[in-house]
Scaffold this active site. Structure first.
Site, PDB file in Angstrom:
ATOM      1  N   SER A 141       0.809  -1.222   0.000  1.00  0.00           N
ATOM      2  CA  SER A 141       0.000   0.000   0.000  1.00  0.00           C
ATOM      3  C   SER A 141       0.837   1.266   0.000  1.00  0.00           C
ATOM      4  CB  SER A 141      -0.907   0.008   1.237  1.00  0.00           C
ATOM      5  OG  SER A 141      -0.131  -0.021   2.419  1.00  0.00           O
ATOM      6  N   CYS A 142       2.151   1.130  -0.080  1.00  0.00           N
ATOM      7  CA  CYS A 142       2.995   2.302   0.064  1.00  0.00           C
ATOM      8  C   CYS A 142       3.142   3.078  -1.243  1.00  0.00           C
ATOM      9  CB  CYS A 142       4.382   1.911   0.586  1.00  0.00           C
ATOM     10  SG  CYS A 142       5.271   0.805  -0.510  1.00  0.00           S
ATOM     11  N   GLY A 143       2.682   2.501  -2.333  1.00  0.00           N
ATOM     12  CA  GLY A 143       2.725   3.226  -3.591  1.00  0.00           C
ATOM     13  C   GLY A 143       4.046   3.135  -4.323  1.00  0.00           C
TER      14      GLY A 143
END
Length: 304
Positions: free
Chosen positions: A135-137
């Protein structure tokens, strides 16, 4: 009763009838890893990770996590390794037990790793926690670049193993999994040599924790890098697990399940031989076929 397993009463159904029985479960509890660092006159404590794990080999898990994340490179950098003092757990034991959950032992769910005062710690590196969550991109390319910046030097991969030996490894790992035999709910990882001899193994409800426990145990007795070894995974091979194998210096990774696309990229970029879908009589080679003997390539398309 081991902290790794718990017994509960269940209703067992067979056909149209049932009876009361006792079942053994793999325990799952959170483990917080704290880092103590800085000069003796200005020590700091920072919580760097919380993971759900099977209790047991907690110190090895913490050391393995720090090593595979590139925070430390030598066991000598660790000044002290132990459970954090009482009073540092936010959730009281009685609060959790009031919720009618399984027995919970917060006093042994925080491991604090105290580093030597001269060990430099990059807060930016810790806070970024690159490539451990989806989810950190961070894209795949950035993850590979980040991994390249922290991985230790790689020696030429000269590991070699035969296909007949490969076929035997999943059974050898399964036979060594005592907790899996009693619970059926744990991932296993094993470290093997070229002859297929099991060097060490670990289990956990989280496959990444099992690898950290194995890596940490070897790291603490100063056997890392683990050159000329094969890491066998009882499940799939993800980017995170290839990352840990790379940081530990492993030459080959074999998985009973499938690899991810980014795991294959890591294997090719850092020359880690990678095998997936390893079963009794077949496997797929995703990189490093030259490291495996005992089979003949027809160079033809096989059955779909």
């Amino acid at each position: 009763m081991s902290r790794s397993v718990s017994e509960i009463s269940i209703e067992k159904v067979r056909g149209h009838s049932s009876y009361t029985a006792t079942d053994t479960l793999a325990v799952e509890e959170p483990l917080e890893i704290q880092l103590g660092y800085g000069p003796s006159t200005a020590r700091k404590i920072k919580s760097i990770s919380v993971t759900m794990r099977t209790p047991g080999y907690d110190f090895e898990l913490a050391a393995g996590f720090l090593m595979t994340e590139g925070v430390i490179r030598d066991a000598a950098e660790i000044q002290q390794l132990g459970y954090a003092p009482e009073g540092t757990q936010e959730i009281a034991e009685e609060q959790v037990n009031d919720a009618n959950l399984l027995p919970y032992q917060p006093r042994r769910n925080i491991v604090r790793v105290e580093l030597e005062s001269d060990v430099a710690v990059s807060l930016a590196h810790l806070e970024r926690n690159f490539y451990t969550t989806s989810s950190c991109g961070i894209c795949g390319k950035a993850s590979l670049l980040a991994l390249q910046s922290v991985c230790p030097p790689r020696a030429r991969n000269e590991f070699s193993i035969s296909a007949p030996v490969l076929y035997e490894l999943p059974l050898r790992l399964r036979e060594s999994q005592a907790l899996f035999s009693s619970t059926g709910g744990l991932h296993g990882v094993g470290l093997f040599n070229e002859a297929g001899q099991l060097i060490t193994m670990h289990e956990d409800v989280g496959r990444h924790n099992a690898v950290d426990k194995l890596m940490g145990a070897e790291f603490l007795i100063e056997r890392v890098p683990l050159r000329n070894t094969l890491l066998l995974l009882s499940g799939r091979a993800s980017f995170e697990l290839l990352q840990k194998a790379l940081m530990g210096g492993v030459s080959m990774v074999a998985a009973v399940g499938a690899p991810s696309s980014l795991a294959v990229h890591v294997a090719k970029r850092f020359d880690i031989a990678l095998v997936g879908f390893l079963r009794d009589d077949h496997f797929n080679v995703y990189h490093g076929a030259e490291h495996i003997s005992g089979f003949h390539s027809s160079n033809e398309e096989g059955p779909l």
